[in-house]
Motif scaffolding. Sequence first.
Motif, PDB file in Angstrom:
ATOM      1  N   PHE A   1      58.602  13.102  -2.370  1.00 46.74           N
ATOM      2  CA  PHE A   1      59.508  12.017  -2.769  1.00 46.74           C
ATOM      3  C   PHE A   1      59.101  11.388  -4.105  1.00 46.74           C
ATOM      4  O   PHE A   1      59.738  10.443  -4.563  1.00 46.74           O
ATOM      5  N   PHE A   2      58.036  11.925  -4.718  1.00 47.50           N
ATOM      6  CA  PHE A   2      57.544  11.373  -5.977  1.00 47.50           C
ATOM      7  C   PHE A   2      58.027  12.201  -7.167  1.00 47.50           C
ATOM      8  O   PHE A   2      58.277  13.401  -7.051  1.00 47.50           O
ATOM      9  N   LYS A   3      58.114  11.535  -8.309  1.00 47.88           N
ATOM     10  CA  LYS A   3      58.372  12.242  -9.555  1.00 47.88           C
ATOM     11  C   LYS A   3      57.123  13.023  -9.948  1.00 47.88           C
ATOM     12  O   LYS A   3      56.003  12.671  -9.565  1.00 47.88           O
ATOM     13  N   GLU A   4      57.328  14.077 -10.737  1.00 49.75           N
ATOM     14  CA  GLU A   4      56.217  14.940 -11.132  1.00 49.75           C
ATOM     15  C   GLU A   4      55.143  14.150 -11.882  1.00 49.75           C
ATOM     16  O   GLU A   4      53.941  14.378 -11.696  1.00 49.75           O
ATOM     17  N   GLU A   5      55.575  13.220 -12.718  1.00 50.23           N
ATOM     18  CA  GLU A   5      54.616  12.423 -13.493  1.00 50.23           C
ATOM     19  C   GLU A   5      53.713  11.601 -12.576  1.00 50.23           C
ATOM     20  O   GLU A   5      52.509  11.475 -12.829  1.00 50.23           O
TER      21      GLU A   5
ATOM     22  N   ASN B   1      57.123   0.752  -7.516  1.00 44.73           N
ATOM     23  CA  ASN B   1      58.027  -0.395  -7.389  1.00 44.73           C
ATOM     24  C   ASN B   1      59.164  -0.304  -8.409  1.00 44.73           C
ATOM     25  O   ASN B   1      60.327  -0.597  -8.100  1.00 44.73           O
ATOM     26  N   LEU B   2      58.845   0.130  -9.616  1.00 44.92           N
ATOM     27  CA  LEU B   2      59.852   0.293 -10.658  1.00 44.92           C
ATOM     28  C   LEU B   2      60.824   1.413 -10.300  1.00 44.92           C
ATOM     29  O   LEU B   2      62.036   1.283 -10.504  1.00 44.92           O
ATOM     30  N   GLU B   3      60.313   2.510  -9.751  1.00 44.81           N
ATOM     31  CA  GLU B   3      61.181   3.614  -9.320  1.00 44.81           C
ATOM     32  C   GLU B   3      62.164   3.132  -8.246  1.00 44.81           C
ATOM     33  O   GLU B   3      63.348   3.466  -8.284  1.00 44.81           O
ATOM     34  N   LEU B   4      61.672   2.357  -7.317  1.00 51.72           N
ATOM     35  CA  LEU B   4      62.534   1.809  -6.259  1.00 51.72           C
ATOM     36  C   LEU B   4      63.613   0.914  -6.860  1.00 51.72           C
ATOM     37  O   LEU B   4      64.784   0.997  -6.453  1.00 51.72           O
TER      38      LEU B   4
ATOM     39  N   LYS C   1      59.726   5.969  -0.238  1.00 56.05           N
ATOM     40  CA  LYS C   1      59.049   5.309  -1.358  1.00 56.05           C
ATOM     41  C   LYS C   1      58.554   3.924  -0.942  1.00 56.05           C
ATOM     42  O   LYS C   1      57.476   3.486  -1.371  1.00 56.05           O
ATOM     43  N   GLN C   2      59.319   3.236  -0.118  1.00 56.67           N
ATOM     44  CA  GLN C   2      58.876   1.937   0.382  1.00 56.67           C
ATOM     45  C   GLN C   2      57.628   2.076   1.247  1.00 56.67           C
ATOM     46  O   GLN C   2      56.703   1.261   1.157  1.00 56.67           O
ATOM     47  N   GLU C   3      57.611   3.107   2.083  1.00 55.69           N
ATOM     48  CA  GLU C   3      56.424   3.364   2.915  1.00 55.69           C
ATOM     49  C   GLU C   3      55.204   3.655   2.035  1.00 55.69           C
ATOM     50  O   GLU C   3      54.109   3.137   2.279  1.00 55.69           O
ATOM     51  N   ALA C   4      55.412   4.506   1.018  1.00 56.89           N
ATOM     52  CA  ALA C   4      54.310   4.854   0.118  1.00 56.89           C
ATOM     53  C   ALA C   4      53.816   3.619  -0.640  1.00 56.89           C
ATOM     54  O   ALA C   4      52.599   3.438  -0.826  1.00 56.89           O
ATOM     55  N   LEU C   5      54.752   2.764  -1.037  1.00 55.61           N
ATOM     56  CA  LEU C   5      54.377   1.539  -1.744  1.00 55.61           C
ATOM     57  C   LEU C   5      53.563   0.618  -0.837  1.00 55.61           C
ATOM     58  O   LEU C   5      52.578   0.022  -1.276  1.00 55.61           O
ATOM     59  N   GLN C   6      53.965   0.528   0.428  1.00 60.95           N
ATOM     60  CA  GLN C   6      53.222  -0.296   1.376  1.00 60.95           C
ATOM     61  C   GLN C   6      51.798   0.242   1.567  1.00 60.95           C
ATOM     62  O   GLN C   6      50.827  -0.529   1.638  1.00 60.95           O
TER      63      GLN C   6
END
Length: 256
Positions: free
Chosen positions: A174-178, A246-249, A95-100
């Motif tokens: 690694f993501f939620k369905e939404e 970021n909120l998910e993290l 998730k950090q990689e995806a956020l970056q």
Amino acid sequence: MVKDESKLLNVLKVLAGITITVVIILFIIAYQIGVEGLDKSNRSTIISGLLSMIGGTIGAFGAYFIAKWQMTVLLERQDEKDRKKIAWEININKKQEALQILNNKIGDFQKIKEEFAKCNSYIINYLEVHEDNNEHIIYPDELFDEYLEDAVKCVGSIRDFEKAYQIIFSYKSFFKEEFIEVIEKFKKNYKQIAIELANYIQLANFNEGEYPIEEFKVTWLEDRGKMNVIVVSIQIELENQANTLNLELFEIVNNG
């Protein structure tokens, strides 16, 4: 804790082995002495001792197998705990990689906005210079030749962004369905948006010919207003995606 249980298991193994050995030795001694040749009281004493030893052996084996079972359960729980911890760490890292990546895409689109603004500035400056004389615009020769380099660069960046954004989908697992629905919708919408922006920048809404400058200006300003809204909406959507991740993290880290 696992090491302590392992030591206990080893100690019980040794005790069980010693007990078995002692029982065997006593049994041999008793046999050599000749249990049958002894009187009843001595015979009962020896047999009672042997039975006690056998009982002790059974108890030692029981303790050994119970300890072994406890050890197995503990290790299984420890393995499950380790697997969950590893999965938790991987989830955070991805998730950090995806956020970056999303933050990088926001930066890339900011550059597109700057190129877009530069193209708009050129047209605005052209109109300001020529409209006082109520001139006509011969499109595309008079205007487009000088404008072409910046326009081509901006259109190329808009199309490249669509391809570059695809990398975010490699993190779908690694993501939620939404969130997956959000990025898939964005991808679909951006295809059409990219076409509209490219047409606007390349002045595709204008046919070749001569235009009174005021007519050209009114039509172009109307298109510019629509495209400005679209560009801003893309920027906001990308920022919302980054904020969601970021909120998910934050939630994952705090919930541990």
